[in-house]
Design a protein around this motif. Sequence first.
Motif, PDB file in Angstrom:
ATOM      1  N   MET A 166      53.716  44.233  27.832  1.00  0.00           N
ATOM      2  CA  MET A 166      54.158  44.948  26.634  1.00  0.00           C
ATOM      3  C   MET A 166      54.365  44.035  25.441  1.00  0.00           C
ATOM      4  SD  MET A 166      57.961  45.965  27.884  1.00  0.00           S
ATOM      5  CE  MET A 166      59.245  44.758  28.197  1.00  0.00           C
ATOM      6  N   ASP A 167      54.487  42.724  25.664  1.00  0.00           N
ATOM      7  CA  ASP A 167      54.630  41.786  24.551  1.00  0.00           C
ATOM      8  C   ASP A 167      53.297  41.165  24.147  1.00  0.00           C
ATOM      9  OD1 ASP A 167      54.453  40.220  26.984  1.00  0.00           O
ATOM     10  OD2 ASP A 167      54.947  38.506  25.711  1.00  0.00           O
ATOM     11  N   GLY A 168      52.221  41.480  24.871  1.00  0.00           N
ATOM     12  CA  GLY A 168      50.907  40.909  24.609  1.00  0.00           C
ATOM     13  C   GLY A 168      50.510  39.801  25.562  1.00  0.00           C
ATOM     14  N   SER A 169      51.417  39.357  26.435  1.00  0.00           N
ATOM     15  CA  SER A 169      51.071  38.329  27.422  1.00  0.00           C
ATOM     16  C   SER A 169      50.008  38.852  28.375  1.00  0.00           C
ATOM     17  CB  SER A 169      52.310  37.908  28.220  1.00  0.00           C
ATOM     18  OG  SER A 169      53.285  37.336  27.390  1.00  0.00           O
ATOM     19  N   GLU A 170      49.107  37.976  28.790  1.00  0.00           N
ATOM     20  CA  GLU A 170      47.997  38.380  29.654  1.00  0.00           C
ATOM     21  C   GLU A 170      47.934  37.510  30.899  1.00  0.00           C
ATOM     22  OE1 GLU A 170      44.940  40.043  26.187  1.00  0.00           O
ATOM     23  OE2 GLU A 170      44.489  38.173  27.246  1.00  0.00           O
ATOM     24  N   VAL A 171      47.674  38.147  32.047  1.00  0.00           N
ATOM     25  CA  VAL A 171      47.476  37.423  33.296  1.00  0.00           C
ATOM     26  C   VAL A 171      46.249  37.981  34.001  1.00  0.00           C
ATOM     27  CG1 VAL A 171      49.889  36.768  33.619  1.00  0.00           C
ATOM     28  CG2 VAL A 171      49.083  38.948  34.521  1.00  0.00           C
ATOM     29  N   LEU A 172      45.539  37.113  34.669  1.00  0.00           N
ATOM     30  CA  LEU A 172      44.369  37.510  35.446  1.00  0.00           C
ATOM     31  C   LEU A 172      44.838  38.212  36.725  1.00  0.00           C
ATOM     32  CD1 LEU A 172      41.299  37.420  35.719  1.00  0.00           C
ATOM     33  CD2 LEU A 172      41.524  35.175  36.794  1.00  0.00           C
ATOM     34  N   THR A 173      44.313  39.406  36.974  1.00  0.00           N
ATOM     35  CA  THR A 173      44.806  40.254  38.060  1.00  0.00           C
ATOM     36  C   THR A 173      43.667  40.680  38.968  1.00  0.00           C
ATOM     37  OG1 THR A 173      46.598  41.082  36.661  1.00  0.00           O
ATOM     38  CG2 THR A 173      46.028  42.407  38.582  1.00  0.00           C
ATOM     39  N   HIS A 174      43.963  40.721  40.263  1.00  0.00           N
ATOM     40  CA  HIS A 174      42.959  41.163  41.237  1.00  0.00           C
ATOM     41  C   HIS A 174      43.629  42.035  42.286  1.00  0.00           C
ATOM     42  CE1 HIS A 174      39.260  41.061  43.574  1.00  0.00           C
ATOM     43  NE2 HIS A 174      39.972  40.775  44.646  1.00  0.00           N
ATOM     44  N   PHE A 175      42.970  43.131  42.640  1.00  0.00           N
ATOM     45  CA  PHE A 175      43.440  44.017  43.700  1.00  0.00           C
ATOM     46  C   PHE A 175      42.696  43.676  44.989  1.00  0.00           C
ATOM     47  CE2 PHE A 175      44.667  47.790  40.745  1.00  0.00           C
ATOM     48  CZ  PHE A 175      45.720  47.033  40.254  1.00  0.00           C
ATOM     49  N   THR A 176      43.450  43.224  45.958  1.00  0.00           N
ATOM     50  CA  THR A 176      42.877  42.912  47.259  1.00  0.00           C
ATOM     51  C   THR A 176      42.923  44.159  48.138  1.00  0.00           C
ATOM     52  OG1 THR A 176      44.973  42.292  48.284  1.00  0.00           O
ATOM     53  CG2 THR A 176      43.849  40.608  47.013  1.00  0.00           C
ATOM     54  N   ILE A 177      42.507  44.006  49.387  1.00  0.00           N
ATOM     55  CA  ILE A 177      42.782  45.015  50.402  1.00  0.00           C
ATOM     56  C   ILE A 177      43.649  44.353  51.458  1.00  0.00           C
ATOM     57  CG2 ILE A 177      40.630  46.240  49.967  1.00  0.00           C
ATOM     58  CD1 ILE A 177      39.560  45.052  52.562  1.00  0.00           C
ATOM     59  N   ILE A 178      44.298  45.135  52.315  1.00  0.00           N
ATOM     60  CA  ILE A 178      45.194  44.551  53.308  1.00  0.00           C
ATOM     61  C   ILE A 178      44.851  45.068  54.697  1.00  0.00           C
ATOM     62  CG2 ILE A 178      47.119  44.241  51.708  1.00  0.00           C
ATOM     63  CD1 ILE A 178      48.388  46.763  52.933  1.00  0.00           C
ATOM     64  N   GLN A 179      45.332  44.307  55.683  1.00  0.00           N
ATOM     65  CA  GLN A 179      45.215  44.675  57.094  1.00  0.00           C
ATOM     66  C   GLN A 179      43.762  44.987  57.489  1.00  0.00           C
ATOM     67  OE1 GLN A 179      49.122  47.285  56.835  1.00  0.00           O
ATOM     68  NE2 GLN A 179      48.484  47.119  58.954  1.00  0.00           N
ATOM     69  N   SER A 180      42.870  44.133  57.058  1.00  0.00           N
ATOM     70  CA  SER A 180      41.455  44.354  57.369  1.00  0.00           C
ATOM     71  C   SER A 180      41.000  43.417  58.487  1.00  0.00           C
ATOM     72  CB  SER A 180      40.602  44.108  56.123  1.00  0.00           C
ATOM     73  OG  SER A 180      40.684  42.749  55.732  1.00  0.00           O
ATOM     74  N   PHE A 181      39.822  43.735  59.031  1.00  0.00           N
ATOM     75  CA  PHE A 181      39.162  42.870  60.000  1.00  0.00           C
ATOM     76  C   PHE A 181      37.938  42.251  59.331  1.00  0.00           C
ATOM     77  CE2 PHE A 181      41.792  45.228  62.799  1.00  0.00           C
ATOM     78  CZ  PHE A 181      41.895  44.520  63.990  1.00  0.00           C
ATOM     79  N   PRO A 182      37.658  40.994  59.556  1.00  0.00           N
ATOM     80  CA  PRO A 182      36.472  40.355  58.973  1.00  0.00           C
ATOM     81  C   PRO A 182      35.214  40.715  59.769  1.00  0.00           C
ATOM     82  CG  PRO A 182      37.697  38.753  60.262  1.00  0.00           C
ATOM     83  CD  PRO A 182      38.479  40.025  60.319  1.00  0.00           C
ATOM     84  N   ASP A 183      34.736  41.932  59.538  1.00  0.00           N
ATOM     85  CA  ASP A 183      33.566  42.383  60.282  1.00  0.00           C
ATOM     86  C   ASP A 183      32.554  42.970  59.299  1.00  0.00           C
ATOM     87  OD1 ASP A 183      34.533  44.930  59.600  1.00  0.00           O
ATOM     88  OD2 ASP A 183      35.552  45.173  61.519  1.00  0.00           O
ATOM     89  N   PRO A 184      31.328  43.215  59.730  1.00  0.00           N
ATOM     90  CA  PRO A 184      30.288  43.710  58.807  1.00  0.00           C
ATOM     91  C   PRO A 184      30.679  45.001  58.099  1.00  0.00           C
ATOM     92  CG  PRO A 184      29.281  42.912  60.831  1.00  0.00           C
ATOM     93  CD  PRO A 184      30.754  42.874  61.064  1.00  0.00           C
ATOM     94  N   GLU A 185      31.307  45.929  58.817  1.00  0.00           N
ATOM     95  CA  GLU A 185      31.665  47.198  58.190  1.00  0.00           C
ATOM     96  C   GLU A 185      32.643  46.982  57.035  1.00  0.00           C
ATOM     97  OE1 GLU A 185      33.332  51.631  59.457  1.00  0.00           O
ATOM     98  OE2 GLU A 185      33.757  49.908  60.733  1.00  0.00           O
ATOM     99  N   THR A 186      33.660  46.149  57.264  1.00  0.00           N
ATOM    100  CA  THR A 186      34.675  45.926  56.233  1.00  0.00           C
ATOM    101  C   THR A 186      34.068  45.324  54.974  1.00  0.00           C
ATOM    102  OG1 THR A 186      36.443  45.656  57.862  1.00  0.00           O
ATOM    103  CG2 THR A 186      36.803  44.696  55.682  1.00  0.00           C
ATOM    104  N   VAL A 187      33.330  44.237  55.114  1.00  0.00           N
ATOM    105  CA  VAL A 187      32.823  43.552  53.919  1.00  0.00           C
ATOM    106  C   VAL A 187      31.799  44.412  53.188  1.00  0.00           C
ATOM    107  CG1 VAL A 187      33.332  41.274  54.842  1.00  0.00           C
ATOM    108  CG2 VAL A 187      31.081  42.278  55.246  1.00  0.00           C
TER     109      VAL A 187
END
Length: 678
Positions: free
Chosen positions: A62-83
């Motif tokens: 609200m004051d004009g300050s800026e930060v780089l933001t990213h939305f992750t996912i959680i509780q995933s498995f590193p498998d072909p379907e997920t990625v």
Amino acid sequence: QRFTRKEFNYTSDSFWLPDTFGYNAAIPQIMQECDVKYFYTTKLSWNDLNRFPYETFIWRGMDGSEVLTHFTIIQSFPDPETVTNVLNGLQNKGGDFSRLTPYGFGDGGGGPTYGMLEGARRITNIEGLPEVESTTATKFMQKIEEHRDALPVYDGELYLELHRGTLTQEHDIKRNNRKGEFALHDMEFMNVAANAARHDKTDELYKVLLLNQFHDILPGTSLPCVCELTRKEVSEMISGAKNITNELAKSMTDSSDKAITLYNTLSFDRNDIIYLEGEKFIAGAKNQVVTDALGNKFTAVSGIEIPALGAKSFELTDKPCCCCGKKSSFSYDGTKLTSPVAEITFDENGYIKSFIDKTTGREVAREGGAPLGTFWFGEDVPQSYDDWDIDSDVEAKLKPQNNLISREVIDDGELEFRIKSVYAIGQKSKVTTVATFHADTPRIDFHTVLDWNDVHNLLKVGFDVDVKASFVKNEIQFGHIERPTTRNNSLEAAKFEVCNHKWTDISESRFGVAVLNDCKYAISALGSDLRLTLMKSGIRPDVTGDCGVHEMSYSLLPHAGAFNAENVVRPAYMFNVPVIETAGAMNAPEFSLASISESNIICEAVKCAEDVENAFVMRLYESERCRTKCQIKFGVDVKRVFVTNMLEEVKYELPVENNSVNVDFGAFKIVTLLVERA
């Protein structure tokens, strides 16, 4: 950040906050002031109505300050379907074509298994799958930052369209949180005012509050044993902070029983009505003994002024004044109340059907609207998360509560007129409320005690006012945010229940009305109808349904002119922060640590410096969204003054002239000053 540096010799560049129920618009500025560059979350993917438009973006506060933001996912498995699904689900592919995918059992702990680690290794380079590599949160953001200019900008709060009930569930936890924050605020100020070394229990008390602000404690979505423990711990913390405050206050006065010293921990002079415990009278002032909804006696005092961030001693007298108890500023015939500043008409239920503000001639109550102060009660059975959620259909279920049991005038004097009303609410509950009408302000204060025994029901108090505005202003940390009063689209419709701190205001260019509160955090605004949420009684996971006796205060404040700090912000602080009284007199008749030239600059905290001896810190902010230059004049001799970040690391020094400094504030800018005493 200081803890991380001390314990791990590491400065974190990332704020990792996956599971909090919305993110206020002050966070980007606070992050920058704590040397944090990157923000991670995932929670907005839980929205119940609208999909958030970006996964990677610049978040502008609200004051004009800026930060780089990213939305992750959680509780995933590193498998072909997920990625594959993660990549296909990306929305802003033009700005960035990557997604951080943490894996492991995150909710409840546990982290990645050996099988997950092996799975991540195997999908690193497989034809037909997205390109996958292992990295750190920092390296991921650094790579994105290389094309920062191509990223979209999202300006304002990150509102979560879910879990709106967490603003209200477990009343005592919410009330303790507000009272606890101000108890620590007062304690730290008194520490500096007494010029004492930083109290050795300060960190201990803060840790209790911070622990109990953790998710799911403060949201009120924990098991009964947790709720019981947090009530105990925070109540004890509040008592401990107040004991230290009183000890420090007493150290600055003598033992006279003919005088009293009043401390003002706020950053502006106070000349409002103040309340002393019991029956004690200040010489030369107007005094009136009054009673609250619990039957406690106080003395209302008018006609005195206490300097900003300071104190003043007053002589006590045995008699309130020559006319106290004999002279009334009010006339009342059972239906109509006339005061020097307002004409108020009540309906058969004791609610306010007409309120004429004499200063402006305005009718505050909207023609055709519900009477002011109406209690609204209705079924609250969310579809999914009992203690967490309030669903939008609750608006159609709320009905006015018109079962007035009793009503009586309990105080009538020169300063105040008080009416005590008792209502039956729902099937098993009861509300006792004392409405206080003042002789010098149109503000009406409501001290309310709720004997609650209904579960799966919501209780609100409504103020349908005659003010036309497309937005209301809701206070948040270090400022306020505007939210719609309309339901023109799905984004507006989702905000049927929103967060406010000490106040909400609806204003035209020359008149407005604010609703103040001392412990409530949720409010709804539809058109000109403002409804403060008082009680939510889910029973999962806390099977008690928050049943019991609960205390709260709120206030209706009409004001001439548009919204500004003098009309709304300052009264809200005074409504939440009583003066501190101690027996005896100071050596000097009055004292002020510092005064601020501009009314829209608020000093939110005064504390001992963490790292510099014989120094204190002032945290100030601009409250109206208006760039302002102001002068801060110190009431103690100062040697040097520095602007620092929130870690109290020096940015630059300010020139001190005549024991004063000049400071430039941007809109909603937070400024931290490190002040070295001479």
